[in-house]
Design an enzyme around this catalytic site. Structure first.
Site, short mmCIF file in Angstrom:
data_model
loop_
_atom_site.label_atom_id
_atom_site.label_comp_id
_atom_site.label_asym_id
_atom_site.label_seq_id
_atom_site.Cartn_x
_atom_site.Cartn_y
_atom_site.Cartn_z
N LYS A 159 0.84 -1.22 0.00
CA LYS A 159 0.00 0.00 0.00
C LYS A 159 0.87 1.27 0.00
O LYS A 159 0.78 2.12 0.89
CB LYS A 159 -0.97 0.01 1.17
P1 5BU Z 1 -8.48 -11.37 6.29
O1 5BU Z 1 -7.78 -12.20 7.32
O2 5BU Z 1 -9.21 -12.25 5.22
O3 5BU Z 1 -9.34 -10.33 6.88
O4 5BU Z 1 -7.28 -10.63 5.50
C1 5BU Z 1 -7.51 -9.71 4.50
C2 5BU Z 1 -6.20 -9.22 3.94
O5 5BU Z 1 -6.48 -8.29 2.91
C3 5BU Z 1 -5.32 -8.49 4.93
O6 5BU Z 1 -3.97 -8.79 4.62
C4 5BU Z 1 -5.59 -7.03 4.68
O7 5BU Z 1 -4.44 -6.22 4.93
C5 5BU Z 1 -5.91 -7.00 3.22
N1 5BU Z 1 -6.88 -5.95 2.85
C6 5BU Z 1 -8.14 -5.89 3.38
O8 5BU Z 1 -8.54 -6.72 4.16
N2 5BU Z 1 -8.99 -4.90 2.98
C7 5BU Z 1 -8.64 -3.95 2.12
O9 5BU Z 1 -9.46 -3.09 1.77
C8 5BU Z 1 -7.33 -4.02 1.58
C9 5BU Z 1 -6.48 -5.03 1.95
BR1 5BU Z 1 -6.84 -2.75 0.37
#
Ligand code: 5BU
Length: 442
Positions: A274
């Site tokens: 990011k």
């Molecule tokens: P989760 O464990 O499925 O919640 O992880 C989601 C990943 O996607 C995590 O590494 C976040 O940093 C990433 N992410 C997110 O969740 N939402 C966003 O809007 C963005 C990245 Br951009």
């Protein structure tokens, strides 16, 4: 009454030849389109004559798919990205036109204009317009009635009757998102042909051959845990997303092992860094520092917030190896400050950088029209939920079928499961099934 009148109008014209000459002068002779396609079946003779006259090759849409052979719905010689002009005889609601357009768009053909002999003015023009195309009609019903009245061919009562019928009998409104989002009905293979960035092409081809649109977010803090997770899950994913700066025992050997697994299982690596600073600083963050992201990450995530200059910090290849960028157009977290205008401006920003930009991280891809861009959607679990920090989860059905995700990012849904491998298979199958449903002709 109305049917009789239509028959009368048809018989007063001197056949398909005259109509096709009028249509040719009206909208075909100056058209730059690569193909013509008549809406089956009644417009086929006119489309055929127009194709012969203009020397623009004709495509044929089968209404019923063959049960044998290629099962193709579109016959003819064409390539994804070429344009096609639609020919129709009469438009009422526009639904037949839209069905034909849907099949052509699924093949990657670009449709901007529909030409019709007669627009009955019952809502077809509006339906075609709101699904992203323009209807050009040789005649409207109002013009036709006026001509017939002037010539004394119909009575004033009959003209009033028909006008009343047309103004009171409106066709239902049709809005089909798959028609304005060209990519939605297209297969990943077809889209790979259109992609300008080699990494985008590679990713779409990996998705198609491995039959997976699952990206694993390997959000663990130990290198051994990440590597053992990928050893188990690698074969089920098209992409692995990392946060390199959360790893506590980072070392260069980890990167060697990570690359080895990416080769072994044929997945790409996205570093979810990011980036969000001025171009010069971002360039240093990308190329230098202890993580040397540019050396191993096939793709990185980048905020559009600083403006276009941030994209100048990246190039489509590093030491001859292709690289890609996912622009952040939306976030999954509750209450985030990104507005609809910001999202739209982010998507517009990518137009000039299609050799660098692989796609967008976003929740709802309605503005991503170009099939060469990929919609990457995080915040996915098998049930709708939220975590304690405002992360919002949607199901595979919602993200792929309703919101247009091409690749879904799953982190804790897999990483925190008792058996990450079997859980990855469950996500992979659910997401792939949604994609197959999305591109099917239903
Ligand atoms: P989760 O464990 O499925 O919640 O992880 C989601 C990943 O996607 C995590 O590494 C976040 O940093 C990433 N992410 C997110 O969740 N939402 C966003 O809007 C963005 C990245 Br951009």
């Amino acid at each position: 009454m109305y049917g009789n009148q239509k028959a009368y109008v048809a018989s007063s014209l001197s056949g398909d030849d005259m109509i096709s000459s009028l249509m040719y002068d009206f909208a075909v002779k100056d058209s730059k389109c690569d193909h013509l396609c008549g809406v089956p079946y009644t417009a086929l003779p006119i489309a055929t004559l127009l194709s012969v006259k203009s020397k623009i090759p004709m495509l044929m849409r089968r209404k019923e798919t063959k049960s044998y052979g290629t099962k193709k719905t579109i016959e003819g010689h064409y390539k994804a990205g070429q344009s096609c002009l639609i020919i129709e005889d009469v438009v009422t609601s526009g639904s037949s036109v839209l069905e034909t357009v849907k099949d052509l768009k699924a093949e990657g053909l670009v449709i901007e204009d529909v030409i019709v002999i007669l627009d009955r003015e019952q809502g077809g023009s509006q339906n075609i317009d709101s699904n992203g195309m323009k209807l050009k009609s040789l005649y409207t019903m109002t013009q036709l009635i006026n001509i017939l009245l002037r010539k004394g061919e119909i009575t004033k009562e009959m003209a009033d009757d028909v006008r009343h019928y047309l103004s009171t009998t409106k066709a239902p409104v049709i809005k089909d998102h798959s028609l304005t989002m060209d990519r939605i009905k297209m297969s990943y293979e077809k889209r790979a042909e259109l992609a300008q960035n080699p990494i985008t092409k590679q990713l779409l081809n990996i998705m198609a051959t491995k039959r997976t649109n699952l990206c694993l977010s390997a959000d663990l803090t130990s290198t051994t845990k990440i590597l053992s997770l990928l050893e188990n899950v690698g074969e089920h994913v098209c992409m692995v997303k990392t946060h390199i700066d959360i790893i506590e025992d980072f070392n260069d050997d980890f990167l060697v092992q990570l690359k080895h697994l990416a080769d072994k299982f044929n997945f790409l690596i996205l570093e979810d860094r990011k980036f969000a600073d001025i171009g010069n600083t971002v360039s240093l963050q990308y190329l230098k520092g202890m993580y040397k992201v540019a050396e191993w990450a096939d793709m990185v995530t980048v905020h559009s917030l600083p403006g276009e200059g941030i994209l100048k910090a990246f190039t489509g290849s590093i030491n001859g190896v292709s690289r890609g960028v996912f622009l952040l157009a939306e976030m999954s977290s509750q209450g985030n400050l990104i507005s609809a205008e910001y999202t739209k401006a982010t998507i517009d920003m990518a137009d000039k950088y299609s050799d660098l930009v692989t796609g967008f991280v976003c929740q709802n891809g309605e503005h991503i029209k170009n099939p060469a861009f990929i919609q990457l959607t995080p915040g996915v679990q098998l049930i709708n939920a939220e975590d304690d920090f405002g992360q919002v989860y949607n199901t595979p059905e919602t993200v792929v079928l309703e919101k247009g995700a091409d690749v879904a990012v799953v982190g804790r849904g897999i990483v925190a499961a008792k058996n990450p491998e079997s859980q990855a298979v469950i996500y992979k199958e659910a997401l792939w099934e949604c994609y197959v449903k999305r591109i099917s002709n239903t």
